[in-house]
Scaffold this active site. Structure first.
Site, PDB file in Angstrom:
ATOM      1  N   SER A  30       0.862  -1.190   0.000  1.00 29.73           N
ATOM      2  CA  SER A  30       0.000   0.000   0.000  1.00 29.73           C
ATOM      3  C   SER A  30       0.892   1.230   0.000  1.00 29.73           C
ATOM      4  O   SER A  30       2.100   1.139   0.281  1.00 29.73           O
ATOM      5  CB  SER A  30      -0.881  -0.001   1.257  1.00 29.73           C
ATOM      6  OG  SER A  30      -0.070   0.157   2.409  1.00 29.73           O
ATOM      7  N   ASP A  64      -0.793  -1.762  -4.181  1.00 32.27           N
ATOM      8  CA  ASP A  64      -2.180  -1.985  -3.756  1.00 32.27           C
ATOM      9  C   ASP A  64      -2.918  -0.637  -3.708  1.00 32.27           C
ATOM     10  O   ASP A  64      -2.416   0.317  -3.106  1.00 32.27           O
ATOM     11  CB  ASP A  64      -2.142  -2.641  -2.365  1.00 32.27           C
ATOM     12  CG  ASP A  64      -3.495  -3.155  -1.915  1.00 32.27           C
ATOM     13  OD1 ASP A  64      -4.341  -3.448  -2.776  1.00 32.27           O
ATOM     14  OD2 ASP A  64      -3.697  -3.276  -0.690  1.00 32.27           O
ATOM     15  N   ASP A 101      -6.445   2.409  -8.607  1.00 32.09           N
ATOM     16  CA  ASP A 101      -7.777   2.446  -8.010  1.00 32.09           C
ATOM     17  C   ASP A 101      -8.473   3.745  -8.394  1.00 32.09           C
ATOM     18  O   ASP A 101      -8.342   4.764  -7.714  1.00 32.09           O
ATOM     19  CB  ASP A 101      -7.666   2.306  -6.488  1.00 32.09           C
ATOM     20  CG  ASP A 101      -9.036   2.298  -5.811  1.00 32.09           C
ATOM     21  OD1 ASP A 101     -10.053   2.515  -6.506  1.00 32.09           O
ATOM     22  OD2 ASP A 101      -9.088   2.076  -4.589  1.00 32.09           O
ATOM     23  N   GLY A 131      -9.945  -9.887   2.083  1.00 23.17           N
ATOM     24  CA  GLY A 131      -9.964 -11.336   2.330  1.00 23.17           C
ATOM     25  C   GLY A 131     -10.043 -11.725   3.804  1.00 23.17           C
ATOM     26  O   GLY A 131     -10.453 -12.841   4.130  1.00 23.17           O
ATOM     27  N   ASN A 145      -7.048 -10.765  -1.795  1.00 23.22           N
ATOM     28  CA  ASN A 145      -6.131  -9.936  -1.002  1.00 23.22           C
ATOM     29  C   ASN A 145      -6.337 -10.142   0.498  1.00 23.22           C
ATOM     30  O   ASN A 145      -7.462 -10.061   0.986  1.00 23.22           O
ATOM     31  CB  ASN A 145      -6.378  -8.454  -1.290  1.00 23.22           C
ATOM     32  CG  ASN A 145      -6.031  -8.069  -2.706  1.00 23.22           C
ATOM     33  OD1 ASN A 145      -5.692  -8.907  -3.529  1.00 23.22           O
ATOM     34  ND2 ASN A 145      -6.120  -6.782  -2.993  1.00 23.22           N
TER      35      ASN A 145
HETATM   36  P1  13P Z   1      -7.996  -7.129   4.507  1.00 18.62           P
HETATM   37  O1  13P Z   1      -7.102  -6.221   5.287  1.00 18.62           O
HETATM   38  O2  13P Z   1      -9.410  -7.022   4.929  1.00 18.62           O
HETATM   39  O3  13P Z   1      -7.500  -8.524   4.484  1.00 18.62           O
HETATM   40  O4  13P Z   1      -7.984  -6.590   2.996  1.00 18.62           O
HETATM   41  C1  13P Z   1      -6.784  -6.601   2.259  1.00 18.62           C
HETATM   42  C2  13P Z   1      -6.943  -5.940   0.943  1.00 18.62           C
HETATM   43  O5  13P Z   1      -7.970  -6.017   0.308  1.00 18.62           O
HETATM   44  C3  13P Z   1      -5.800  -5.212   0.390  1.00 18.62           C
HETATM   45  O6  13P Z   1      -6.128  -4.495  -0.747  1.00 18.62           O
END
Ligand code: 13P
Length: 287
Positions: A49, A84, A105, A209, A229
């Site tokens: 990220s 990300d 995004d 996820g 993810n």
């Molecule tokens: P979580 O932190 O809910 O597992 O989501 C991760 C995600 O989607 C990263 O883009």
């Protein structure tokens, strides 16, 4: 081997399994994910990220570290290094830094602007050999200051973005980042099914996820999800294990204060979480 994510995701979509994207925060995190992928002979995507990139002193440091680790650790399966939830500007920074994959995004832009910026990035990525993830319909929850409402994407808009030639498509289907609230309605399989009908072979991406029950994960994969993810779950596992070490007073015994010892249980906990996910997603022995 550091590669883009195209091949691994097309194989996953065709083979009805999903490749995990695990977000990384530091060297231990990266080592834990890479070791697990190697042990399980699984393809893997390392997610970064904007906040994690900044924490690690910038995207260039991340790319150089990951490349060196993949090489030195002798990772034989495919590894993609992926931005990300990238902003337009960060996408270019990661392309320059040596990432093999990016996510633009544009879900918060009006669809016309999302299309225009995604189209431009499709061209740049094709030229440079990177894979590109696009997003339609914001993912709910909060991640590094990016806040979405957990909406369901419009399948027609998904088709418009998929047709631009992106590698993979993230679409909101009621999923959210972080822990799911008690009253969460679950994933909208109706929306997912409609999106997959419109987008055909396009590998679909399931964000958020963490905490999605195993049966919903399996159903999502059966409906075209090829990348999942996971971020928060590794963070929770890591911190719980480090807390246990400290609370047991192990840092006060002998040289238990050595940071390598303090972080070791956390690193093992990340490995266990990643293993569990790779087994659930079906990516074991698909490297
Ligand atoms: P979580 O932190 O809910 O597992 O989501 C991760 C995600 O989607 C990263 O883009």
């Amino acid at each position: 081997m550091l590669v883009n994510a195209k091949d691994m995701l097309q194989k996953a979509k065709a083979g009805k399994y999903a490749v995990g994207q695990f977000n990384i925060n530091n060297l231990e995190w990266t080592k834990a994910v890479l070791q697990t992928a190697q042990e399980l002979n699984s393809p893997v995507i390392l997610g970064v990220s904007a906040g994690a990139g900044k924490y690690m002193c910038g995207f260039k440091v991340v790319a150089d570290m990951v490349k060196a680790m993949v090489d030195t650790m002798g990772i034989t399966g495919p590894v993609a290094l992926h931005l990300d939830h990238g902003t337009y500007e960060d996408c270019y920074k990661c392309i320059d830094a040596g990432f093999s994959s990016i996510m633009f995004d544009g879900s918060h832009y009006p669809i016309e602007e999302n299309i225009a910026k995604t189209t431009e990035l499709v061209g740049v990525c094709a030229e440079k050999g990177l894979s590109l993830e696009a997003e339609v319909g914001a993912i709910g929850g909060e991640e590094d200051g990016v806040v979405g409402m957990g909406e369901c994407a419009d399948p027609n808009e998904c088709k418009m973005i998929a047709d631009l030639g992106v590698t993979m498509l993230a679409a909101g289907i009621g999923n959210i980042h972080g822990k799911y609230p008690e009253n969460w309605a679950g994933l909208s399989f109706e929306t997912l099914d409609a999106i997959q009908q419109k987008t055909g072979d396009m590998p679909l991406v399931l964000h958020g996820g963490t905490g999605i029950p195993a049966d919903m994960i399996k159903k999502a994969i059966s409906l075209g999800v090829a990348k999942i993810n996971v971020n928060t779950e590794c963070q929770i596992a890591f911190t719980a294990a480090v807390r246990e070490y400290i609370e047991a007073g192990k840092d006060l015994q002998g040289k238990g204060f050595d940071p390598r010892k303090v972080l070791a249980p956390g690193t093992e906990a990340i490995k266990a979480t990643v293993k569990e996910k790779m087994e659930l997603f079906g990516s074991v022995n698909k490297a």
